[in-house]
Write an enzyme that holds these catalytic residues in place. Structure first.
Site: not given
Length: 307
Positions: A90, A196
């Site tokens: 990420s 996400h």
């Protein structure tokens, strides 16, 4: 020796992280100092003297983890320890892109400050994320689909660990079902946003506006993408990839497999925590892995590379 650098994401932070490296290396202190000047805030104080509550705020976490990882990279550079290939979880993908010079240090810092600010707006006690250990991702996906509410698979960490994300009550419902199906553990994460997932669509559009202001460069290392584990290419649309990245699952499981296919000999987790090291070892216990978040392990790496 073929080396991969793996950069951690949000959730790896802790007050005082990497401080002995900061204390012992001017190269590390220089990065914190430069970051503080660029951002107009005291990053040293944030990393070493704040409270856990303050550090865990998304807009603080992202800058703190990013700067800590890049400071260690600057020390490794002193010893000519460089990556052949990079990846990150990420936030860590941005660290990889800055380290590999696809984005300049200054522009990268400013971008992550804005990314953190945008994502902070979507923090809410309504949402939670939890790591499910001991079940295949297909089973986890099926359970999430069976819940009449918002809960989805968000991070595929390795073949037997997947993070689910969603509204708290539905994550808890999924957790109960997954335990019944044999999950060894379900661990709530230190985040409170639907990261996400499709719930950050508006945030991804806001980030896209910021990405359009960034000058993307040619880059010097291979960097693997979270969304599909493939290498970034010069002709890629970085703006679309990184804005999509915010609403797409992280495929760390595929990245680990890709690194094995690339015959990486040493996996170095650069930054706070040891989550990524753990993922790699869980996938293949025979791989050579080390995490660098303290002076002792840094010295071990220096000796290891000398061999």
């Amino acid at each position: 020796m073929k080396i991969a650098f793996l950069f951690p994401g949000q959730g790896s932070q802790s007050v005082g992280m990497c401080k002995d490296i900061y204390d012992n290396f001017k190269e590390a202190r220089d990065v914190y100092e430069n970051a503080s000047k660029i951002l107009g805030r005291n990053i040293v104080d944030l990393c070493f003297n704040s409270s856990e509550e303050e550090l865990n705020q998304t807009d603080n976490t992202q800058i703190a983890v990013l700067v800590s990882s890049l400071a260690i990279c600057n020390v490794l550079n002193k010893y000519n320890i460089e990556a052949d290939v990079c990846a990150g979880l990420s936030l860590g993908e941005y660290t990889a892109l800055i380290y590999s010079k696809y984005i300049s240090f200054e522009e990268g810092l400013k971008l992550i400050q804005k990314r953190g600010n945008i994502m902070q707006q979507y923090n809410s006690q309504k949402y939670m994320m939890a790591a499910v250990i001991g079940l295949e991702s297909k089973i986890i996906e099926e359970v999430c689909k069976s819940i009449d509410g918002f809960v989805v698979a968000a991070n595929y960490n390795y073949s037997m660990q997947t993070v689910i994300s969603g509204e708290k009550e539905y994550v808890e419902m999924a957790t109960s079902k997954l335990k019944e199906l044999g999950a060894k553990k379900v661990i709530p994460l230190k985040t409170s946003g639907p990261f996400h997932t499709e719930k950050l669509k508006e945030a991804s559009l806001m980030l896209k506006e910021e990405l359009e202001k960034v000058r993307f460069l040619k880059g010097e290392n291979i960097v693997l993408k979270n969304i599909n584990s493939q290498e970034y290419k010069a002709e890629d649309n970085f703006i679309d990839i990184l804005s999509t990245h915010m609403v797409s699952p992280v495929r760390m499981d595929k990245i680990i497999k890709k690194l094995e296919e690339m015959e990486v000999e040493l996996y170095v987790e650069v930054g706070p925590g040891r989550a990524l090291s753990g993922f790699v070892k869980k996938e293949n216990k025979d791989l050579k892995v080390i995490n660098i978040d303290n002076l002792e392990n840094l010295n071990k790496l220096i000796e290891l590379v000398k061999e």
